[in-house]
Structure formats: structure tokens, C-alpha cells
Design a protein around this motif. Structure first.
Motif, PDB file in Angstrom:
ATOM      1  N   ASN A 138       0.763  -1.314  -0.008  1.00  0.00           N
ATOM      2  CA  ASN A 138      -0.211  -0.018   0.030  1.00  0.00           C
ATOM      3  C   ASN A 138       0.924   1.339   0.066  1.00  0.00           C
ATOM      4  O   ASN A 138       0.562   2.295   0.545  1.00  0.00           O
ATOM      5  CB  ASN A 138      -1.190  -0.105   1.075  1.00  0.00           C
ATOM      6  CG  ASN A 138      -1.784  -1.326   1.205  1.00  0.00           C
ATOM      7  OD1 ASN A 138      -1.550  -1.954   2.135  1.00  0.00           O
ATOM      8  ND2 ASN A 138      -2.764  -1.359   0.464  1.00  0.00           N
ATOM      9  N   LYS A 186      -4.592   2.724  -3.681  1.00  0.00           N
ATOM     10  CA  LYS A 186      -3.504   2.487  -2.768  1.00  0.00           C
ATOM     11  C   LYS A 186      -4.239   1.655  -1.582  1.00  0.00           C
ATOM     12  O   LYS A 186      -3.650   0.864  -0.968  1.00  0.00           O
ATOM     13  CB  LYS A 186      -3.267   3.960  -1.991  1.00  0.00           C
ATOM     14  CG  LYS A 186      -2.066   3.504  -1.100  1.00  0.00           C
ATOM     15  CD  LYS A 186      -1.720   4.776  -0.291  1.00  0.00           C
ATOM     16  CE  LYS A 186      -1.036   5.951  -1.469  1.00  0.00           C
ATOM     17  NZ  LYS A 186      -0.552   7.024  -0.487  1.00  0.00           N
ATOM     18  N   GLU A 187      -5.534   1.532  -1.381  1.00  0.00           N
ATOM     19  CA  GLU A 187      -6.234   0.571  -0.561  1.00  0.00           C
ATOM     20  C   GLU A 187      -5.942  -0.980  -0.880  1.00  0.00           C
ATOM     21  O   GLU A 187      -5.996  -1.673   0.296  1.00  0.00           O
ATOM     22  CB  GLU A 187      -7.736   0.722  -0.680  1.00  0.00           C
ATOM     23  CG  GLU A 187      -8.147   2.063  -0.231  1.00  0.00           C
ATOM     24  CD  GLU A 187      -9.652   2.388  -0.247  1.00  0.00           C
ATOM     25  OE1 GLU A 187     -10.375   1.389  -0.520  1.00  0.00           O
ATOM     26  OE2 GLU A 187     -10.133   3.553  -0.113  1.00  0.00           O
TER      27      GLU A 187
END
Length: 244
Positions: free
Chosen positions: A29, A191-192
Motif C-alpha cells: 500500500n 492504494k487501498e
């Protein structure tokens, strides 16, 4: 445990050493930027990570597996996806069918043979087009899109297999200022579930979206750190002034 570790990467082309002992570590992440002057080895290092080039020396580990000699296809199966600078969408097909083909690449042969995948994947196709602000163009030919929109379509295609790591090589090249701004907005939500390594010349863009930066100069790593640390680094300031 890092998601990606590239250690001691060296790539020689004849008498030219394009990358000389470079190292790169990317966490889960994390958005990690590769920057440096033209000819510093950024794209070559990216290709060694992606499998488009095999390093002369060094190791690449991904999800704790040595993938140094893996083919690009094997790396994709392991959870890595790559988008190079040149757009490679299928211009004569609709946006819908470009995304559908990318998704079908991860379907079973049974579903493909019995034509089940199009119906099963419809919601995913539309969700991805919506995510990248292209749903209203779903049934237009990809050739009708602006350069920036074609880049967004290809990023969506690269994310079709739900990779753990996305590699982007100069995705904002040729974009307008507004398209660059929107590209940053489109990338942030991934990004999660996906880390990112990005090669980019637009320092304002990369500074806005990246957590950490690695600076290359003449094939070697000059500095790695947070955006604030890199901005304050005197040696980094020097090479950009020297090459300006």
C-alpha cells in the motif's frame, strides 16, 4: 515484509552500464516514485523489475519469491502489472471491449468457450469505466479518446487482474495540466489494495501522490526517502541544477 525488493540490480548493454547496483524496496500500500535526470536508468530499472529486461546482476523478489528470471507473464500471474509510456489500447474496439478483454484474460477457459464471461463481467467492466470517469464513453471506439483518456483506459486495463503491484512508466507524458491533475485523483484510491511504482518527469505530480521517492543518477541510487527528505537533500538538488 516488503512487497518488492530489487537488490544490486546491474544492467549492461554492450559497453553501456545503464543501471549500476541499484536497489529498490516497496512496501504494501505504498506509492513509490522513481525520479532522476534523463538517462539516469529509471526506465531500465523498471523494465528489470517488470521482466522486460533480465538484469545482468542482482535479484528481484516479489511477495517473498525470487522472480529475477520470471517472464512478464509469470510476473503478471504472481500479481504484478505494468503499463509503459506508449499507449497500447486497441483503438478500433470500444472502451467496453478493451476492458472486457483485459478482464477475460483472467477467466477460465470454460467460461470463455461457453461465452459466459461477457455477461458475468458486465458489472465489473462498467465499474472500472466509472472509476476512471469513462462510463459515458463506454461504447465509443478507443481511438476517439483524447491522449489522457487513452492513458486512463490503459491504467484501468492494467488493474483488471487486481494486481498487488502496478508499475507505471511516465503515465502523464503528453497530458494537459488538467489531465495530470485528474490522473492523480484516479490513482489515489487504488492504494487501498495495490502498491505503485511510478517513473515520472513531472516532479509536482509525483510529489503529490507518492509516499517515498528513489532518485537515480547515472544508473546508481543517489537517495531514497520521504518526499520531504528528498526535497531537502543537497545532492538531489545539485543533480537537477546540473542537468537543467
Amino acid at each position: 515484509m516488503p512487497l518488492l525488493e530489487a537488490a544490486g540490480i546491474r544492467k549492461i548493454f554492450g559497453k553501456l552500464t545503464a543501471v549500476d547496483g541499484a536497489a529498490l524496496t516497496v512496501r504494501e500500500n505504498e506509492f513509490h516514485g522513481l525520479i532522476g535526470p534523463n538517462g539516469s536508468g529509471k526506465s531500465t530499472l523498471m523494465k528489470c523489475i517488470a521482466g522486460a529486461e533480465v538484469p545482468t546482476q542482482g535479484k528481484v523478489r516479489f511477495i517473498n519469491t525470487d522472480i529475477t528470471t520470471f517472464t512478464p507473464t509469470e510476473r503478471a500471474r504472481a500479481g504484478m502489472s505494468l503499463k509503459f509510456q506508449i499507449t497500447s489500447v486497441l483503438p478500433s474496439l470500444t472502451l467496453y471491449d478493451n476492458i472486457l478483454l483485459a478482464l477475460q484474460g483472467h477467466c477460465s477457459l470454460f467460461d470463455l468457450v461457453f461465452s459466459r464471461s461477457r455477461r458475468q463481467l458486465h458489472d465489473q467492466v462498467m465499474m472500472m469505466l466509472t472509476q476512471f470517469r469513462l462510463a459515458d464513453r463506454a461504447f465509443d471506439a478507443a481511438a476517439a479518446l483524447s491522449h489522457g483518456q487513452q492513458q486512463w483506459l490503459e491504467i484501468a486495463m492494467a488493474l483488471a487482474g487486481k494486481p498487488r503491484l502496478l508499475l507505471l512508466d511516465e503515465p502523464t507524458g503528453g497530458m494537459s495540466l488538467e489531465e495530470r491533475r485528474v490522473t492523480g485523483e484516479l490513482l489515489r484510491p487504488i492504494k487501498e489494495h495495490c502498491s505503485l511504482v511510478i517513473v515520472e518527469h513531472d516532479l509536482d505530480f509525483i510529489r503529490d501522490i507518492c509516499d517515498r521517492l528513489t532518485v537515480l543518477d547515472q544508473g546508481r541510487v543517489l537517495a531514497t526517502g520521504s518526499v520531504a527528505e528528498i526535497q531537502a537533500d543537497k545532492s538531489v538538488q545539485e543533480i537537477y541544477l546540473r542537468r537543467a
